[in-house]
Design an enzyme around this catalytic site. Structure first.
Site, PDB file in Angstrom:
ATOM      1  N   ASP A   1     -11.840  -9.629  -9.737  1.00 35.62           N
ATOM      2  CA  ASP A   1     -11.904 -10.995  -9.213  1.00 35.62           C
ATOM      3  C   ASP A   1     -10.459 -11.453  -9.065  1.00 35.62           C
ATOM      4  OD1 ASP A   1     -12.072 -13.702  -8.735  1.00 35.62           O
ATOM      5  OD2 ASP A   1     -13.603 -14.092 -10.242  1.00 35.62           O
ATOM      6  N   HIS A   2      -9.971 -11.521  -7.814  1.00 36.83           N
ATOM      7  CA  HIS A   2      -8.537 -11.751  -7.615  1.00 36.83           C
ATOM      8  C   HIS A   2      -8.073 -13.086  -8.183  1.00 36.83           C
ATOM      9  CE1 HIS A   2     -10.002 -14.026  -4.087  1.00 36.83           C
ATOM     10  NE2 HIS A   2      -8.871 -14.682  -4.181  1.00 36.83           N
TER      11      HIS A   2
ATOM     12  N   LYS B   1      -4.134 -14.552 -10.698  1.00 33.33           N
ATOM     13  CA  LYS B   1      -3.137 -15.558 -10.341  1.00 33.33           C
ATOM     14  C   LYS B   1      -2.344 -15.975 -11.576  1.00 33.33           C
ATOM     15  CE  LYS B   1      -5.773 -17.426  -6.423  1.00 33.33           C
ATOM     16  NZ  LYS B   1      -4.795 -17.121  -5.380  1.00 33.33           N
TER      17      LYS B   1
ATOM     18  N   ASP C   1     -20.547 -17.353  -3.409  1.00 32.88           N
ATOM     19  CA  ASP C   1     -19.227 -16.829  -3.074  1.00 32.88           C
ATOM     20  C   ASP C   1     -18.141 -17.323  -4.016  1.00 32.88           C
ATOM     21  OD1 ASP C   1     -17.480 -15.323  -1.343  1.00 32.88           O
ATOM     22  OD2 ASP C   1     -16.748 -17.235  -0.550  1.00 32.88           O
TER      23      ASP C   1
ATOM     24  N   HIS D   1     -15.572 -16.947  -9.360  1.00 27.90           N
ATOM     25  CA  HIS D   1     -14.262 -17.582  -9.554  1.00 27.90           C
ATOM     26  C   HIS D   1     -14.334 -18.800 -10.466  1.00 27.90           C
ATOM     27  CE1 HIS D   1     -12.935 -14.952  -6.489  1.00 27.90           C
ATOM     28  NE2 HIS D   1     -13.144 -15.717  -5.447  1.00 27.90           N
TER      29      HIS D   1
ATOM     30  N   LYS E   1     -15.855 -25.330   2.409  1.00 32.57           N
ATOM     31  CA  LYS E   1     -15.079 -24.975   3.592  1.00 32.57           C
ATOM     32  C   LYS E   1     -14.784 -26.239   4.410  1.00 32.57           C
ATOM     33  CE  LYS E   1     -15.488 -20.371   3.222  1.00 32.57           C
ATOM     34  NZ  LYS E   1     -14.321 -19.481   3.062  1.00 32.57           N
TER      35      LYS E   1
ATOM     36  N   LYS F   1      -6.318 -28.062   1.204  1.00 26.48           N
ATOM     37  CA  LYS F   1      -6.442 -26.794   0.478  1.00 26.48           C
ATOM     38  C   LYS F   1      -5.887 -26.991  -0.923  1.00 26.48           C
ATOM     39  CE  LYS F   1      -4.744 -22.006   0.488  1.00 26.48           C
ATOM     40  NZ  LYS F   1      -6.028 -21.329   0.329  1.00 26.48           N
TER      41      LYS F   1
END
Length: 505
Positions: free
Chosen positions: A185-186, A190, A243, A248, A348, A353
Site C-alpha cells: 500500500d504505497h 510516505k 479504492d 489507505h 474525486k 488536492k
C-alpha cells in the site's frame, strides 16, 4: 554515496514490466535507490511482459519514464549507464505453464554470477484478476518454497470484497508462507505517514492526552482534484469506499489510534493495527445510512475547465451506481477511544488536492476569561499534512498584543521542506527497499486485510441493496454531496476544508 548497509543480492522479476506502474513508479524508485547507494551490490531487474522488447529498447523506455516521473529528473542520465546494465527484459506469456521454466533458468544464472543465492522477488505489477493465475504457476517452482529468499509483492486492490480477499489469501498461503507475502500500500511508504509513529511514540508530550479524555474527534480527508483519469473500467469494479477507505484510510486511522508497541518488530506493529481494526464498531446494514454517505460527480467546471460527469467517462455505465465520493463515521470501542468519532472522507474532483489528518482536542474552559476573549476562542488542533504539503501544525490560543485580554488562535508549524532538503524519498523507494531487506512493517498482513473488509462490507451491502440512487449528487470543484456535511454537522462539527495554513475555525 552514503555509507550504510545495503540489502543482500536481489533479483527483481516484475510481471507487467512493460506496463504503466513500472514506467511511472517502480523504475524511477529503483533508480533513485541506486543513486543513493541503497541498491544491493549485486542485483538484477527483469521486466516480464508479452510486448516484444530488445533489452536496449526496454531500457530506453524506462529511462523515458525516469525523465518524466522521477523526483530527480535532472539526474536521469548521470548514473544511468551503470544502472541500466542491471536491467533486462523477458518476453513471456504468463498464461503458459511451460514459460515459467525461463524464470528458473534466470535464477540459476544469477546465482552462478553472484556466487550466492539472491533474494528472488516476484512483483505483481499486473491487473488484479491476473494475480491468482500467475501466483499458482509460480507456486509450482521449487524456488518459491524457499522462505528465506523468495518473496511475492501484490499491489492493491487485495480482493474485491471479504470473500474474494479471503480466497486470495488462502491461495497465496497455499504456495508461500505469510512472511513471503508483501501486500503493498504505497500510502504507508510516505514519509509523513511513517512520521506518525515517531510523532506519537517518540514524544512524551502527546501520549498523556492521546485519548478520549482530551480528544473530541478525529478527521481524515483524502481529496483529489482529478476524476477517474481514463480508468473507468477499473473504477466500475471499485468505487471510492473500496479504492481508498478500505485500505489507505483505515491504515492511517490505525496509526493514529494504535496502542504503543513494545518494539518496532514488523509483527508487533501489525498486531497493534489489527487490534484497532477489530475494535472498530461494526455498522449494520440497517444503520449504514446514519454512518456512511456516498456521492458521484456530475459534469461541470473544474479549475476553469469543463469536465465530464462520471457516467460520461469512458468505459463507465451510463446508469452507474458507483461512488466517486465516500464519507464514513467510525467509533473504536476500546478504553482509549470510547465515544470519540473518527470521520473519514475521500472523493474525486473535489475542491483541492489534500490528504490531512486533524486531531481536534476538547475545548478548554473559558469561564476565567472576559467575554471579549471568547469571540475568537478556538479549541486546540493538531493537523498532520500528508500531501501535497508535508507538515505538522499545532494550533493553540495566544493573547493578542494590546490592552485587554483578547485571544487569537496561532500555529506552531513543522514543515519537511524547511527542516530538511525537500528531496524526501518517494513511497515506492521506501517500500521496495523494505522488500529487498525483508522488512514487512509497512505491509499488510492477511488478517489486517480481512479485518478491514469486514468493517466496510455492511456498508457496501447496504448500498447495493438499496437499488437505484439519485446520482450524480455533487458538482466538480465542490466538497462532495450535502449529505456529507450533514453527517458531521449532526454531531456539532464541520469538515476542515481549507489548507492548514489558512484555517481559522
Amino acid at each position: 554515496m552514503q555509507n550504510h548497509n545495503r540489502p543482500p543480492a536481489s533479483l527483481l522479476l516484475i510481471f507487467g514490466g512493460s506496463g504503466d506502474l513500472n514506467y511511472r513508479k517502480l523504475a524511477p524508485a529503483l533508480y533513485n535507490l541506486f543513486i543513493d547507494g541503497w541498491m544491493p551490490n549485486k542485483f538484477s531487474i527483469v521486466g516480464i511482459g508479452r510486448t516484444s522488447y530488445a533489452d536496449d529498447k526496454y531500457r530506453e523506455r524506462l529511462l523515458d519514464g525516469i525523465r518524466q516521473f522521477s523526483r530527480r529528473k535532472e539526474e536521469a542520465g548521470k548514473q544511468w549507464q551503470d544502472f541500466s546494465q542491471h536491467v533486462s527484459y523477458l518476453q513471456m506469456d504468463a498464461e503458459q505453464d511451460t514459460e515459467y521454466q525461463k524464470i528458473g533458468e534466470i535464477v540459476k544464472t544469477r546465482e552462478q554470477e553472484y556466487g550466492v543465492h539472491p533474494n528472488v522477488i516476484f512483483y505483481m505489477a499486473v491487473a488484479p484478476q491476473l494475480v491468482p493465475d500467475i501466483a499458482k504457476k509460480l507456486g509450482s517452482l521449487n524456488l518459491c518454497k524457499d522462505t528465506k529468499y523468495t518473496r511475492i509483492v501484490v499491489e492493491k486492490p487485495f480482493g474485491h470484497d471479504l470473500e474474494s480477499a479471503h480466497e486470495l489469501n488462502n491461495l497465496l498461503r497455499g504456495m508461500f508462507d505469510e512472511e513471503q507475502i508483501f501486500r503493498i500500500d504505497h500510502y504507508l511508504g510516505k514519509e509523513t505517514v511513517q512520521n506518525l509513529l515517531a510523532l506519537r511514540f517518540a514524544n512524551a508530550l502527546f501520549e498523556p492526552i492521546w485519548n478520549r479524555m482530551y480528544i473530541e474527534h478525529v478527521q481524515i480527508t483524502a481529496a483529489e482534484t482529478v476524476g477517474v483519469e481514463g480508468r473507468g473500467s477499473y473504477y466500475e469494479r471499485s468505487g471510492a469506499l473500496r479504492d481508498m477507505v478500505q485500505n489507505h484510510m483505515l491504515q492511517l486511522m490505525c496509526m493514529i489510534a494504535m496502542e504503543a508497541p513494545v518494539s518496532f518488530d514488523a509483527n508487533e506493529i501489525r498486531n497493534k493495527k489489527v487490534d484497532v481494526l477489530n475494535a472498530i464498531r461494526k455498522i449494520s446494514k440497517e444503520e449504514a445510512h446514519s454512518f456512511a454517505v456516498r456521492g458521484q460527480y456530475s459534469d461541470g467546471w473544474m479549475k476553469g475547465e469543463h469536465v465530464a460527469g462520471y457516467r460520461q467517462e469512458k468505459n463507465v455505465d451510463t446508469n452507474s451506481p458507483v461512488d466517486t465520493f465516500a464519507a464514513v463515521k467510525f467509533y473504536i470501542d476500546n478504553w482509549r477511544w470510547r465515544d470519540v468519532p473518527f470521520y473519514l472522507r475521500t472523493g474525486k474532483y473535489l475542491h483541492e488536492k489534500s490528504t490531512i489528518i486533524s486531531i481536534q482536542f476538547s475545548p478548554a474552559p473559558s469561564y476565567a476569561f472576559p467575554p471579549e476573549a471568547a469571540e475568537t476562542w478556538r479549541p486546540n488542533r493538531l493537523v498532520i499534512g500528508i500531501q501535497p504539503e508535508m507538515d505538522i501544525r499545532l494550533r493553540f490560543q495566544s493573547k493578542r498584543p494590546g490592552q485587554g485580554m483578547v485571544l487569537n488562535p496561532v500555529e506552531m508549524v513543522f514543515n519537511y521542506k524547511n527542516a530538511y532538503d525537500g528531496n524526501e524519498p518517494e513511497a515506492y523507494e521506501t517500500l521496495l527497499l523494505d522488500v529487498m531487506e525483508g522488512n514487512a512493517t509497512l505491509f499488510m498482513r492477511s488478517d489486517q486485510v480481512e479485518a478491514a473488509w469486514k468493517i466496510i462490507m455492511p456498508i457496501l451491502e447496504s448500498w447495493e441493496s438499496r437499488g437505484p440512487i439519485d446520482f450524480p449528487n455533487y458538482a466538480p470543484d465542490s466538497w462532495g454531496p450535502e449529505d456529507s456535511e450533514a453527517l458531521i454537522a449532526r454531531d456539532g462539527h464541520n469538515w476542515i476544508t481549507l489548507p492548514p495554513a489558512h484555517q481559522d475555525k
